[in-house]
Each structure stands twice: as structure tokens, then as C-alpha cells.
Write a protein that holds these residues in place. Sequence first.
Motif, mmCIF file in Angstrom:
data_model
loop_
_atom_site.group_PDB
_atom_site.id
_atom_site.type_symbol
_atom_site.label_atom_id
_atom_site.label_comp_id
_atom_site.label_asym_id
_atom_site.label_seq_id
_atom_site.Cartn_x
_atom_site.Cartn_y
_atom_site.Cartn_z
ATOM 1 N N ILE A 1 2.744 -7.991 17.165
ATOM 2 C CA ILE A 1 2.901 -6.875 18.104
ATOM 3 C C ILE A 1 4.313 -6.806 18.690
ATOM 4 O O ILE A 1 4.646 -5.838 19.374
ATOM 5 N N SER A 2 5.132 -7.814 18.404
ATOM 6 C CA SER A 2 6.514 -7.830 18.900
ATOM 7 C C SER A 2 7.509 -7.368 17.842
ATOM 8 O O SER A 2 8.712 -7.458 18.048
ATOM 9 N N ARG A 3 7.031 -6.871 16.738
ATOM 10 C CA ARG A 3 7.912 -6.464 15.647
ATOM 11 C C ARG A 3 8.755 -5.255 16.049
ATOM 12 O O ARG A 3 8.316 -4.410 16.852
ATOM 13 N N PRO A 4 9.961 -5.133 15.500
ATOM 14 C CA PRO A 4 10.880 -4.068 15.926
ATOM 15 C C PRO A 4 10.373 -2.657 15.658
ATOM 16 O O PRO A 4 10.674 -1.736 16.427
ATOM 17 N N GLU A 5 9.593 -2.461 14.585
ATOM 18 C CA GLU A 5 9.119 -1.100 14.317
ATOM 19 C C GLU A 5 8.123 -0.638 15.378
ATOM 20 O O GLU A 5 8.041 0.554 15.692
ATOM 21 N N ILE A 6 7.373 -1.578 15.964
ATOM 22 C CA ILE A 6 6.474 -1.212 17.055
ATOM 23 C C ILE A 6 7.283 -0.886 18.300
ATOM 24 O O ILE A 6 6.981 0.072 19.031
ATOM 25 N N GLN A 7 8.323 -1.643 18.523
ATOM 26 C CA GLN A 7 9.205 -1.365 19.664
ATOM 27 C C GLN A 7 9.859 0.005 19.507
ATOM 28 O O GLN A 7 10.002 0.761 20.478
ATOM 29 N N GLU A 8 10.255 0.327 18.294
ATOM 30 C CA GLU A 8 10.861 1.640 18.038
ATOM 31 C C GLU A 8 9.857 2.754 18.311
ATOM 32 O O GLU A 8 10.205 3.774 18.923
ATOM 33 N N ALA A 9 8.634 2.562 17.878
ATOM 34 C CA ALA A 9 7.606 3.590 18.057
ATOM 35 C C ALA A 9 7.331 3.858 19.522
ATOM 36 O O ALA A 9 7.195 5.015 19.942
ATOM 37 N N HIS B 1 0.810 -1.223 0.000
ATOM 38 C CA HIS B 1 0.000 0.000 0.000
ATOM 39 C C HIS B 1 0.841 1.271 0.000
ATOM 40 O O HIS B 1 0.299 2.361 0.222
ATOM 41 N N LEU B 2 2.143 1.153 -0.235
ATOM 42 C CA LEU B 2 3.012 2.328 -0.399
ATOM 43 C C LEU B 2 2.949 3.266 0.806
ATOM 44 O O LEU B 2 3.189 4.462 0.687
ATOM 45 N N GLN B 3 2.635 2.720 1.954
ATOM 46 C CA GLN B 3 2.450 3.525 3.165
ATOM 47 C C GLN B 3 3.677 3.333 4.071
ATOM 48 O O GLN B 3 3.730 2.411 4.880
ATOM 49 N N ASP B 4 4.614 4.220 3.951
ATOM 50 C CA ASP B 4 5.881 4.111 4.673
ATOM 51 C C ASP B 4 5.766 4.788 6.043
ATOM 52 O O ASP B 4 6.465 5.758 6.345
ATOM 53 N N TRP B 5 4.900 4.232 6.877
ATOM 54 C CA TRP B 5 4.628 4.907 8.144
ATOM 55 C C TRP B 5 5.810 4.881 9.108
ATOM 56 O O TRP B 5 5.904 5.732 10.001
ATOM 57 N N LEU B 6 6.728 3.967 8.920
ATOM 58 C CA LEU B 6 7.928 3.983 9.768
ATOM 59 C C LEU B 6 8.764 5.221 9.462
ATOM 60 O O LEU B 6 9.341 5.826 10.373
ATOM 61 N N ASN B 7 8.800 5.606 8.201
ATOM 62 C CA ASN B 7 9.482 6.847 7.839
ATOM 63 C C ASN B 7 8.756 8.048 8.422
ATOM 64 O O ASN B 7 9.382 9.007 8.888
ATOM 65 N N TRP B 8 7.419 8.010 8.417
ATOM 66 C CA TRP B 8 6.659 9.098 9.030
ATOM 67 C C TRP B 8 7.035 9.240 10.503
ATOM 68 O O TRP B 8 7.197 10.350 11.017
ATOM 69 N N LEU B 9 7.167 8.104 11.158
ATOM 70 C CA LEU B 9 7.545 8.111 12.567
ATOM 71 C C LEU B 9 8.911 8.757 12.757
ATOM 72 O O LEU B 9 9.110 9.588 13.646
#
Length: 430
Positions: A348-356, A316-324
Motif C-alpha cells: 500500500i506504500s507503492r509509488p503508483e498508489i501515492q500518485e493515484a 495480466h496486461l492491465q496497465d491501470w497506471l496508464n489508465w490513471l
Amino acid sequence: MASRFHYKSMRSHKWVANASFKPVTLRFIPQGWRRLHSVQRLGRRSLRYLLPLLFLMSLLTVLLGNSFTPATAQLPRQEIRGVWMTNNDFNTLRDRAKVQNATNQLRQLNFNTIYPVVWNSGYVMYPSAVAKRTGIQPFVLRGSDGHDILADITAQAHRQGLLVIPWFEFGFMAPPMSELMLNHPDWFTQKRDGSQTSLSAAGEVAWLNPFHPEVQKFITDLVLEIVTQYDVDGIQFDDHMSLPHEFGYDKYTVALYTQETKNNPPANPQDPAWVRWRADKITAFMVQLNQAVKAKKPGAIFSVSPNYYDFAYKFHLQDWLNWLRLNIVDELIVQVYRPNLQNFIAKISRPEIQEAQQKIPTGIGIMAGLRNNPVPIQQIKSQVRATQKRGLGVAFFYYESLWNYAPEPVTERQSAFQALFPASALRARI
């Protein structure tokens, strides 16, 4: 998420409990202990010099030991305990007394945030001058006694200490026969074969072109209208503030891509460079949208509720980690609608969630049930406990399914939510 009186698709949408840490060997400690064993052979005069050294070594050991905490433990922040109010909740939203009952009940059960829908199926859920001049008639303009629905739920929720963050549900998505598409066909994008629709949880939909300046202005004007004319606490965008990777082959986008890259768009819609170019364009718009919101209402919460990152970006071309990382997201709720607990925990244990969760209030979207697919309270409880164990908040899809479309009695469901949130956790308004 999408709800046009329809059923939510189960498919569409760090702290690791079993993490192990290798013991750290401090090489000076064994030598220190050998010195300690020789203390008895020393006189009191020597002991007087050794004790400060031993104390320093002990203090250093404690400090080093305390430093080996999981890097992903969430910093102390306001916990999200939210619920989406969808078109399926229309009978509640349109009735002042039912809204009062709902906000009272949510407050008693220690919820703290409501996400009422304001943009769905190409229509707004409030009186909108922006929509009117765009040729869109309001889908739900007034409540049962002629009142403004969004103004009413905002006022009643605030009286109960609940935040109100309107939910821009459909994002760039609209039904193919909507007034928006009929009045502005050039605002919509297409696939390489020329087709303009895709299947979604909302059925067959068309997609506004997120790269088109007139589309960007329309979305921005709607959002600013909401945050300036209502006493809301922010605005939320979900997984439809995006574009399926098959789209972007319309004349406008092709010309823009060719101008910037000197190449035609690749035939493969998943070509990495083509994916990156389109994702970056959406990111640039989101940065501008964030700046526009903050300029009008600096304290507004810019909330995002996407799918998990790999899916959101690749498909979906949604780079929300970059937005973060660009610091334009004030609150993140990742949709994880999976009945299997192990699959749920893995997401829910994925690293991008941990980063957020090191930066902003972070939560997980949990399916509370659908009209044709009720969710047992045991599944909800196990998922909420898993999120709480990892320092994450929660938001439930959607209000009516909390206890009205459920396999258990209403009182049993409400008692279960009370047990999940036994203490108040109100969020401060800015």
C-alpha cells in the motif's frame, strides 16, 4: 476478484510512515544570525532598518519549512468505505428485508459505498436485453418475490445515503462451458499451444478476446445498459478486465498484430514489445468504454479495482497506471489480500498508489474473510489503521464475511468496525 459460490484466492490478489527527510540548509540563515548578534552594537537607527529584514527572513524560513510536507499526502477527498456484495451474498441480495437490514447496518457503521456484483460466470445479475440477444440466460433474474435485485439494492442503499457502484466482476473471463462460449466460440482467445483455459480463483476459465470488436461491443453494451437503466452511481472493473499474458495467440489477434507490426507474435508471451502491444490495445478499449459511459452518464464513477501494478501489467496486461494518467479512472481500489502486515504495508506504500491518491479517491481492498478461511478482526483492524494512516480508503471483500463468517461473535465484529469508522463520511452523489 471472482466468486462463483467459491472461495477467493488469497494469492490473486505516499505516505511512508518511516520516511526520513534530510534537513535543508539555508545558507543565508547563518549570516543573518551573525547580523543579529551584532545588533547590540548598532544604534536604534540601524535596528530600525534591520527589523524588516529579519522579519522577511523569518517569514521565508517558515514558508520553506512548510513546503517540506510529504508529496504523497492525499488531497482532501471523499473517503472510500466500501464493501463488495458477491454471489456468496446471494441469500441477502435476493431478499428485500435482508437488503434493508444490510443497508441499515452498513449506514450505522459509517460505510458509504456498496459494490454489488452484476456480471459473474458468464451471466448477468439483472434482466438484460443485451444478454438475451447474445443467447445468455440470466443467472439470477429476480429476487424472492419476483423483484429486480439490482433496482432494489440501489433504491434501498440510496435511502441510506450509500453509493451503489455495480461490479463487473468477471470482466473478460467466463467458464469454458458457459453459454457465451458455446454460442460465440470465435470471441475467445487462446494460448500459443492452442489451449483456451487457465486456472483462476474461480476455477478453470476461458478468456474473451479483448481485441475483438464484437467482444468490445458486447461488453460496452452490457455496461451502458447498467448505467442507463438503473439509478447507479457508476461502474467498477476489477483485475479480470485484463488478459493473462499467455493469451493472444488466436487467429484474429495474430492477424491484427502481423498487420500492424509486419511480424508474427513472439513465441515468448512475456516479450516486452508483445506485452506492450496487447496492454495498449486493452487501454485503448478502456478509453473508448470510459467515453461511452460518460456520454450516457457524465457523473458516473468509472471505478477500477486491480491487483498491484507490477503484477497487473506483467502478468495480466492491465496497465491501470496508464489508465490513471489518461484520466479515465475516477476511483481506484487496489486489492491487497495479504495476512502479513509488513507485506501489506509494503504494497500500500507503492509509488503508483501515492500518485493515484493525489488525483482521485483511492482505497485498498482488504480481505474480511472467506467461508473456509475466516480472518480475525485484529488483522482487519491493523490493516485498516495502516491504510488510514496513509490517507487511503478501504473496501472489504466481501459482505457476509464482515461478521457472519468470522472467528469472533457478530456483536464484537460490528463494534470493531464502528470503532474503525467512528464518524460519518458520506459520499456526495453527482
